[in-house]
Design a protein around this motif. Structure first.
Motif, PDB file in Angstrom:
ATOM      1  N   HIS A  57       0.778  -1.237   0.000  1.00  0.00           N
ATOM      2  CA  HIS A  57       0.000   0.000   0.000  1.00  0.00           C
ATOM      3  C   HIS A  57       0.809   1.286   0.000  1.00  0.00           C
ATOM      4  O   HIS A  57       0.221   2.365  -0.136  1.00  0.00           O
ATOM      5  CB  HIS A  57      -0.936   0.018   1.219  1.00  0.00           C
ATOM      6  CG  HIS A  57      -0.226   0.344   2.514  1.00  0.00           C
ATOM      7  ND1 HIS A  57       0.455  -0.605   3.242  1.00  0.00           N
ATOM      8  CD2 HIS A  57      -0.094   1.513   3.197  1.00  0.00           C
ATOM      9  CE1 HIS A  57       0.966  -0.037   4.333  1.00  0.00           C
ATOM     10  NE2 HIS A  57       0.646   1.239   4.326  1.00  0.00           N
ATOM     11  N   HIS A  58       2.112   1.246   0.154  1.00  0.00           N
ATOM     12  CA  HIS A  58       2.894   2.476   0.281  1.00  0.00           C
ATOM     13  C   HIS A  58       2.728   3.377  -0.943  1.00  0.00           C
ATOM     14  O   HIS A  58       2.678   2.909  -2.084  1.00  0.00           O
ATOM     15  CB  HIS A  58       4.370   2.160   0.512  1.00  0.00           C
ATOM     16  CG  HIS A  58       4.655   1.703   1.908  1.00  0.00           C
ATOM     17  ND1 HIS A  58       5.800   1.030   2.250  1.00  0.00           N
ATOM     18  CD2 HIS A  58       3.943   1.839   3.071  1.00  0.00           C
ATOM     19  CE1 HIS A  58       5.789   0.765   3.549  1.00  0.00           C
ATOM     20  NE2 HIS A  58       4.668   1.237   4.062  1.00  0.00           N
ATOM     21  N   ASP A  82      -5.404  -6.453   2.524  1.00  0.00           N
ATOM     22  CA  ASP A  82      -4.991  -5.054   2.609  1.00  0.00           C
ATOM     23  C   ASP A  82      -5.924  -4.139   1.814  1.00  0.00           C
ATOM     24  O   ASP A  82      -5.605  -2.968   1.594  1.00  0.00           O
ATOM     25  CB  ASP A  82      -3.558  -4.899   2.084  1.00  0.00           C
ATOM     26  CG  ASP A  82      -2.631  -4.241   3.100  1.00  0.00           C
ATOM     27  OD1 ASP A  82      -2.976  -4.236   4.295  1.00  0.00           O
ATOM     28  OD2 ASP A  82      -1.570  -3.740   2.699  1.00  0.00           O
ATOM     29  N   HIS A  84      -8.488  -2.527   2.435  1.00  0.00           N
ATOM     30  CA  HIS A  84      -8.991  -1.314   3.093  1.00  0.00           C
ATOM     31  C   HIS A  84      -8.058  -0.118   2.932  1.00  0.00           C
ATOM     32  O   HIS A  84      -8.482   1.022   3.122  1.00  0.00           O
ATOM     33  CB  HIS A  84      -9.206  -1.582   4.584  1.00  0.00           C
ATOM     34  CG  HIS A  84      -7.957  -1.976   5.323  1.00  0.00           C
ATOM     35  ND1 HIS A  84      -7.375  -3.216   5.196  1.00  0.00           N
ATOM     36  CD2 HIS A  84      -7.167  -1.280   6.181  1.00  0.00           C
ATOM     37  CE1 HIS A  84      -6.292  -3.286   5.945  1.00  0.00           C
ATOM     38  NE2 HIS A  84      -6.133  -2.122   6.549  1.00  0.00           N
ATOM     39  N   ARG A  85      -6.796  -0.343   2.542  1.00  0.00           N
ATOM     40  CA  ARG A  85      -5.874   0.775   2.397  1.00  0.00           C
ATOM     41  C   ARG A  85      -5.169   0.794   1.043  1.00  0.00           C
ATOM     42  O   ARG A  85      -4.155   1.477   0.873  1.00  0.00           O
ATOM     43  CB  ARG A  85      -4.858   0.792   3.541  1.00  0.00           C
ATOM     44  CG  ARG A  85      -4.051  -0.491   3.711  1.00  0.00           C
ATOM     45  CD  ARG A  85      -3.117  -0.373   4.897  1.00  0.00           C
ATOM     46  NE  ARG A  85      -2.308  -1.565   5.064  1.00  0.00           N
ATOM     47  CZ  ARG A  85      -1.334  -1.676   5.961  1.00  0.00           C
ATOM     48  NH1 ARG A  85      -1.052  -0.657   6.755  1.00  0.00           N
ATOM     49  NH2 ARG A  85      -0.632  -2.792   6.071  1.00  0.00           N
ATOM     50  N   THR A 115       5.505  -4.482   5.260  1.00  0.00           N
ATOM     51  CA  THR A 115       4.155  -4.193   5.748  1.00  0.00           C
ATOM     52  C   THR A 115       3.513  -5.541   6.051  1.00  0.00           C
ATOM     53  O   THR A 115       3.958  -6.582   5.552  1.00  0.00           O
ATOM     54  CB  THR A 115       3.296  -3.441   4.712  1.00  0.00           C
ATOM     55  OG1 THR A 115       2.977  -4.332   3.631  1.00  0.00           O
ATOM     56  CG2 THR A 115       4.021  -2.212   4.170  1.00  0.00           C
TER      57      THR A 115
END
Length: 255
Positions: A57-58, A82, A84-85, A115
């Motif tokens: 997600h970064h 992941d 949600h982000r 992550t």
């Protein structure tokens, strides 16, 4: 023709990877750090982006996702855990899922550490691993969310892939990673030899990514955390590999 894989420099030191299959005429992108450099590649070849795969997600890996989706209507693929982000996904994948991209099977591998929701994509037919910021050339990602045990397990999972696998990682950090590795083992001949190759490539303006998994296994200190020679160099002979890994990661964070 085999799958074409192009390394695209983005931002300051990121890489994106454009994949194209001449048979299916489908084109995929692994991560989207930036729009313009990738658009130049796509436009220059006359390729239409059909799939976009996200490793984590970064922001420096997803900045261009929504713009590419708007322009091309490409399928956006990323980790369900992941979701949600991440930018909006068309296909949310789970660990061990297999998707078809550019005429190739793509296996989803769980690689938490950098992550907790990080995934990697492995294409056995193309002998290609897209590892994002998990396994890198001569390094691994910082542990922003995960634990040393999680990252060490992730690296062992990737290390078990066929040694001829090409590792496409997300950043041009190799020269700095090599300087750190040599600080641990300055007399290691394999490191000295690879350092020369890295220096020559960078002096010529060439990327050091991808690298072969076999080369990483031989020289990357993070993959060698169960190597007695590395443990001895750290005065940690007999220590558990995860503890050696944690020590190496800590030293690198402060290098």
């Amino acid at each position: 023709m085999p799958l074409r894989i192009l390394t695209v420099p983005c931002r300051t030191d990121n890489y994106a990877f454009v994949l194209h299959d001449d048979v299916t005429r489908r084109t995929a992108l692994i991560d989207a750090p930036e729009v313009e450099p990738v658009m130049e590649v796509l436009s220059g070849h006359g390729w239409h982006l059909s799939d976009l795969l996200i490793t984590h997600h970064h922001g420096d890996h997803v900045e261009g996702v929504e713009e590419f989706h708007r322009i091309y209507g490409c399928r956006v693929i990323g980790a369900r855990a992941d979701q949600h982000r991440l930018p909006p996904l068309d296909i949310a994948v789970d660990i061990s899922d297999v998707e078809a991209v550019c005429g190739e099977e793509v296996h989803v591998i769980d690689v938490p550490g950098h992550t907790v929701g990080h995934i990697a994509y492995y294409m056995p037919g193309a002998q290609a691993l897209f590892s994002g910021d998990s396994l890198m050339a001569m390094g691994c990602g910082r542990l922003f969310e995960g634990t040393p045990a999680q990252m060490w397990d992730s690296l062992k999972r990737l290390r078990a892939l066929p040694p001829e696998t090409m590792v496409y990682s997300g950043h041009e950090y190799t020269a700095a990673n090599m300087r750190f590795a040599l600080s641990l083992e300055p007399d290691n001949p394999a490191l000295i030899s690879r350092a020369q190759e890295i220096g020559d490539a960078r002096a010529a303006g060439q990327p050091t990514v991808p690298s072969t998994l076999s080369l990483e296994i031989a020289t990357n200190p993070f993959l060698r955390s169960d190597d007695p020679d590395l443990a001895a160099a750290l005065d940690m002979s007999g220590a558990a590999p995860v503890d050696v890994f944690a020590k190496v990661r800590s030293l690198k964070d402060n290098f």
